[in-house]
Every structure is written in C-alpha cells, then in structure tokens.
Design an enzyme around this catalytic site. Sequence first.
Site, mmCIF file in Angstrom:
data_model
loop_
_atom_site.group_PDB
_atom_site.id
_atom_site.type_symbol
_atom_site.label_atom_id
_atom_site.label_comp_id
_atom_site.label_asym_id
_atom_site.label_seq_id
_atom_site.Cartn_x
_atom_site.Cartn_y
_atom_site.Cartn_z
ATOM 1 N N ASP A 90 0.843 -1.095 0.075
ATOM 2 C CA ASP A 90 0.119 -0.002 -0.058
ATOM 3 C C ASP A 90 0.977 1.240 -0.066
ATOM 4 O OD1 ASP A 90 -1.827 -1.965 0.743
ATOM 5 O OD2 ASP A 90 -3.089 -0.903 2.040
ATOM 6 N N LYS A 148 -7.492 3.583 -2.098
ATOM 7 C CA LYS A 148 -7.595 3.009 -0.645
ATOM 8 C C LYS A 148 -7.962 4.638 0.048
ATOM 9 C CE LYS A 148 -5.126 1.417 3.602
ATOM 10 N NZ LYS A 148 -3.862 0.711 4.176
ATOM 11 N N LYS A 199 -10.668 0.167 -1.068
ATOM 12 C CA LYS A 199 -10.396 -0.313 0.238
ATOM 13 C C LYS A 199 -10.690 0.978 1.397
ATOM 14 C CE LYS A 199 -6.476 -2.080 3.051
ATOM 15 N NZ LYS A 199 -4.989 -2.563 3.185
#
Length: 240
Positions: free
Chosen positions: A99, A161, A190
């Site tokens: 990430d 995200k 996400k």
Amino acid sequence: MIDLSQYDKRSIGKLFDFSILPKNTTEREIREGCREAIRYNCAAFYSATPYWTPVVVEELKGSNVHIATGIDFPFGASPSIIKAFETEKAVALGCTSVDLTMNIGALKSGHIDVVRGELADYVKAAGDALTKVILEVCYLTDDEIVTACNLVAESGAQYAKTSSGQFEGPDMSQFLLMKETLKGTGLKLKVSGAKFPRPQNAYTFILAGADLIGTRAAPEIIDALDQMRTIGLVPPYQGE
C-alpha cells in the site's frame, strides 16, 4: 457489490486486511498479529514497514494470507525513487501486497505530473504484488479526491484506498465520491480508518460498495458479525 448474505464468520475474513501498524511495534506483537490473521482467515496481514516482512513471511508460511506492508507509510512525502526502491525491497523480501501513500502535498499543490510519475514507478516496482494507493481523503477536497482517483485508475494500480488509518478516517460521502468516480474502471475500493463503533461502520462501508476493509480491529469486527445480523445491519447468512 459484495453480498454479505453469502459470508459466514470464516469466509468473511477475506474482506479484511488486518494490520499492526505503530512504529514501535515489537516482534512479539507482529508474530501474534500474523497468527490472528490466520485464525480469522484475513485477506492480508500488514506491518508498518518492510523491516518486519521476514518475520511475517515466516509466520504466514503455508497460509493464504497475503504478506503486506505500507510504502512510505504513513506520510507519503518521499521522492518517487525512494518509494520505488522501498517497494522493490518489500517485494524482494516476500510481500505479495503493498500500500503506497500518495504524495498528498504534491497533489494539493497541483503537481499532478509528480503524482502521476510516482504512481507509475510504484506499479512497475511492485511487479506481481497487489497494489493499493492511499489517498488520505481527510486532507482532500472533493475535487482533489476525484483527481486522485483518476490518477490511481490511470496508473494501473488495483485498489484506491481511502486512508492510512493513522489520521482521520473517511466519511461516507467521501467514500461514495470515490465509488462514483471509479465506476466502470475496474479499480477496487479499500476503506481504512473506519470510525467507532467500528463493527457498524465497517459493515456499512461494505454494504456501500467497499471491497476491503483495512483495520487493526479485524478480529473485533469479524466477531461482531452475528450481532450485526441480530440488529439487522447485515443480512442473514444464506450460503451453503
């Protein structure tokens, strides 16, 4: 959209990335977190830095839980070359999911080509690993959220995200804006930073269209599934 009626307490773990993220985390806490991730059948286990990746690889060996870490976590202000190197190092150590925190300062300053370049470098450096890009929406205007989402979609990353989970999490309007902007792109969503009460908020984001929830409270949220069904927030289980 995920149909929660098809998930029981075991299978629903795959909707959660479990994280142990504080910088002062100990090896014992990392090992215990990995075992919890296996116990709850989570999608991934995240440490804050690749420093712990060899320990995570050891603990998750033989499981189907992704080995994961944050890149330039949580601030995202490093130059692209450093982010790419950290990504390459994480993958070489065994990470199968990474990430990246977007350079929010660059985005807000209008340095769009800088952000576009770092995302391209990151996706290339990640190779076959899952790629997720953190927007940190609490610091963005609606227009900036749209711009950031479009840049992530353009980059070839697999997930946008909402947040790192280290600052203020997203509200529903910000998440729905991301969802609308990314409609038809194939990019997954996400959510991290779900506010208290976490079980209610986490399941609400899934019902609204989130593909994954990233949280240090994954065990608590999964354990609350039956309670969420009792109060009617989550539909009854209808799977086989």
